[in-house]
Write a protein that holds these residues in place. Sequence first.
Motif, PDB file in Angstrom:
ATOM      1  N   ASN A 197      -9.698   3.923   3.101  1.00  0.00           N
ATOM      2  CA  ASN A 197      -8.691   4.253   4.106  1.00  0.00           C
ATOM      3  C   ASN A 197      -7.628   3.157   4.159  1.00  0.00           C
ATOM      4  O   ASN A 197      -7.758   2.111   3.532  1.00  0.00           O
ATOM      5  CB  ASN A 197      -9.347   4.446   5.482  1.00  0.00           C
ATOM      6  N   ARG A 198      -6.580   3.398   4.907  1.00  0.00           N
ATOM      7  CA  ARG A 198      -5.448   2.465   4.988  1.00  0.00           C
ATOM      8  C   ARG A 198      -5.857   1.138   5.602  1.00  0.00           C
ATOM      9  O   ARG A 198      -5.415   0.070   5.165  1.00  0.00           O
ATOM     10  CB  ARG A 198      -4.316   3.103   5.794  1.00  0.00           C
ATOM     11  N   GLU A 254       0.837  -1.195   0.000  1.00  0.00           N
ATOM     12  CA  GLU A 254       0.000   0.000   0.000  1.00  0.00           C
ATOM     13  C   GLU A 254       0.875   1.250   0.000  1.00  0.00           C
ATOM     14  O   GLU A 254       1.948   1.258   0.586  1.00  0.00           O
ATOM     15  CB  GLU A 254      -0.974   0.001   1.178  1.00  0.00           C
ATOM     16  N   THR A 255       0.391   2.271  -0.699  1.00  0.00           N
ATOM     17  CA  THR A 255       1.135   3.520  -0.803  1.00  0.00           C
ATOM     18  C   THR A 255       0.230   4.630  -1.312  1.00  0.00           C
ATOM     19  O   THR A 255      -0.843   4.363  -1.842  1.00  0.00           O
ATOM     20  CB  THR A 255       2.338   3.367  -1.761  1.00  0.00           C
ATOM     21  N   HIS A 256       0.671   5.857  -1.158  1.00  0.00           N
ATOM     22  CA  HIS A 256      -0.030   7.003  -1.750  1.00  0.00           C
ATOM     23  C   HIS A 256       0.594   7.380  -3.082  1.00  0.00           C
ATOM     24  O   HIS A 256       0.011   8.144  -3.844  1.00  0.00           O
ATOM     25  CB  HIS A 256       0.031   8.218  -0.803  1.00  0.00           C
ATOM     26  N   ASN A 257       1.786   6.861  -3.365  1.00  0.00           N
ATOM     27  CA  ASN A 257       2.510   7.230  -4.569  1.00  0.00           C
ATOM     28  C   ASN A 257       3.078   5.961  -5.218  1.00  0.00           C
ATOM     29  O   ASN A 257       4.159   5.494  -4.851  1.00  0.00           O
ATOM     30  CB  ASN A 257       3.628   8.212  -4.219  1.00  0.00           C
ATOM     31  N   GLU A 258       2.352   5.415  -6.183  1.00  0.00           N
ATOM     32  CA  GLU A 258       2.722   4.135  -6.778  1.00  0.00           C
ATOM     33  C   GLU A 258       4.088   4.163  -7.461  1.00  0.00           C
ATOM     34  O   GLU A 258       4.899   3.262  -7.288  1.00  0.00           O
ATOM     35  CB  GLU A 258       1.667   3.672  -7.793  1.00  0.00           C
ATOM     36  N   THR A 264      -3.861  -1.261  -9.867  1.00  0.00           N
ATOM     37  CA  THR A 264      -3.959  -0.497  -8.627  1.00  0.00           C
ATOM     38  C   THR A 264      -5.423  -0.433  -8.208  1.00  0.00           C
ATOM     39  O   THR A 264      -6.323  -0.509  -9.041  1.00  0.00           O
ATOM     40  CB  THR A 264      -3.419   0.945  -8.776  1.00  0.00           C
ATOM     41  N   ARG A 270       6.907   4.270  -4.905  1.00  0.00           N
ATOM     42  CA  ARG A 270       7.015   2.971  -4.225  1.00  0.00           C
ATOM     43  C   ARG A 270       7.735   1.952  -5.107  1.00  0.00           C
ATOM     44  O   ARG A 270       8.587   1.207  -4.646  1.00  0.00           O
ATOM     45  CB  ARG A 270       5.620   2.467  -3.864  1.00  0.00           C
ATOM     46  N   LYS A 309      -8.049   1.700  -5.315  1.00  0.00           N
ATOM     47  CA  LYS A 309      -8.177   2.811  -4.369  1.00  0.00           C
ATOM     48  C   LYS A 309      -9.175   2.391  -3.298  1.00  0.00           C
ATOM     49  O   LYS A 309     -10.237   1.860  -3.603  1.00  0.00           O
ATOM     50  CB  LYS A 309      -8.657   4.063  -5.080  1.00  0.00           C
ATOM     51  N   TYR A 310      -8.813   2.620  -2.043  1.00  0.00           N
ATOM     52  CA  TYR A 310      -9.657   2.248  -0.917  1.00  0.00           C
ATOM     53  C   TYR A 310     -10.001   3.475  -0.100  1.00  0.00           C
ATOM     54  O   TYR A 310      -9.344   4.515  -0.190  1.00  0.00           O
ATOM     55  CB  TYR A 310      -8.946   1.210  -0.046  1.00  0.00           C
TER      56      TYR A 310
END
Length: 56
Positions: free
Chosen positions: A40-41, A3-7, A35, A10, A37-38
């Motif tokens: 939350n973490r 998991e990441t905010h910036n694929e 990818t 990463r 999108k969810y």
Amino acid sequence: MGETHNESNRLEIHNSHLIKGAFTKVATNCDIKVTFKYKNRNEALFLEKIYKTNEK
């Protein structure tokens, strides 16, 4: 898988082996295939665990 905010960042870090103790430490050619999108973490980590548990 992770998991990441910036694929792209990463992936670059992963392929340059900057993550100590990474499971794929010998891989140098990892690529992003899909990818998701969810909300939350916690949701992302929960679904990642399910995927990795059922992976064959």
